[in-house]
Design a protein around this motif. Sequence first.
Motif, short mmCIF file in Angstrom:
data_model
loop_
_atom_site.label_atom_id
_atom_site.label_comp_id
_atom_site.label_asym_id
_atom_site.label_seq_id
_atom_site.Cartn_x
_atom_site.Cartn_y
_atom_site.Cartn_z
N SER A 117 11.22 12.14 -1.88
CA SER A 117 12.06 11.11 -1.27
C SER A 117 11.26 10.15 -0.40
N GLU A 118 10.24 10.68 0.32
CA GLU A 118 9.47 9.83 1.22
C GLU A 118 8.59 8.83 0.47
N LYS A 119 8.43 9.01 -0.85
CA LYS A 119 7.63 8.09 -1.66
C LYS A 119 8.49 6.99 -2.29
N VAL A 120 9.79 7.05 -2.06
CA VAL A 120 10.72 6.11 -2.70
C VAL A 120 11.21 5.08 -1.68
N PHE A 121 11.22 3.81 -2.06
CA PHE A 121 11.73 2.75 -1.20
C PHE A 121 13.26 2.71 -1.30
N HIS A 122 13.92 3.57 -0.55
CA HIS A 122 15.37 3.61 -0.58
C HIS A 122 15.97 2.31 -0.02
N SER A 123 15.29 1.70 0.92
CA SER A 123 15.73 0.43 1.50
C SER A 123 14.50 -0.33 1.97
N PHE A 124 14.68 -1.59 2.33
CA PHE A 124 13.57 -2.38 2.86
C PHE A 124 14.09 -3.27 3.98
N ALA A 125 13.22 -3.54 4.94
CA ALA A 125 13.60 -4.29 6.14
C ALA A 125 13.59 -5.79 5.88
N LEU A 126 14.43 -6.50 6.63
CA LEU A 126 14.48 -7.96 6.56
C LEU A 126 13.86 -8.57 7.81
N ASP A 127 13.53 -9.85 7.71
CA ASP A 127 12.96 -10.59 8.84
C ASP A 127 14.06 -11.45 9.46
#
Length: 244
Positions: A117-127
């Motif tokens: 799970s820690e290797k998967v981009f479950h979400s990504f941050a916005l600016d």
Amino acid sequence: MPYPNYLVKGGPFCEGKIIPGYSLGYFKIREFENNRYILKKFRKLVDEMTEKGYSDLIIDLRENTGGSGNDLNLFFSFFSDKDSLHYLKNAKARVSKITKDYGFDESQYGQVLSLPSEKVFHSFALDSSLFVPNLKVYVLISRTTGSIAASFANICQYNGIGTLVGEQLAPNALKYGEVASGEFLDNPFAFSTIQYDEYTKAKDGIVRPDIPIPYIAREYMKGGDPVLEKLLEYLKDEKLVFFQ
């Protein structure tokens, strides 16, 4: 001429313009390559729209077969005030010597298994510094929208930050993954090493538009861009309905 130079000079990665008759902006992305260049043009158009007080923005991804996912989060940052967006539920790989970095052992070789799970981009941050209030985004898609372009559309729909318009995506549009490149007999080739499983509202594996506008060949024979024209008319009069 190098391929990236051809795309910029001969047929640019993107095209942005104001359509004053409908008080909106239009931005076509032909391929997600050189994304920093595309973002620069995208920001310029959004700034022009803001100056004119326009809030509707059409992002045209028809015939965009994908490219690079670099800096994709920055595009969404312009029209989403969320801290982050949902992306992947899971990712799988066929275990081999190549995938040893993911923590698998030799006894698992040959199996198709989920990545840790820690290797998967479950979400990504916005600016948040890029966010433009009241921007309403409509994403034009077609059956030839694929790879990272299909993900762009899917992310918009799943996270409720954009309205999909046009045709449904191809059944395999989201069936792709991490790509590695190499050479065989002096010819470059690429192959997928990881399969992504995205968060999606797709039914039966097919991402469908929120506003369906079918591609009808006989209308294109008359010239122009009938699907875009119908979307413009819809935005002018939201009572219109287009049937598949």
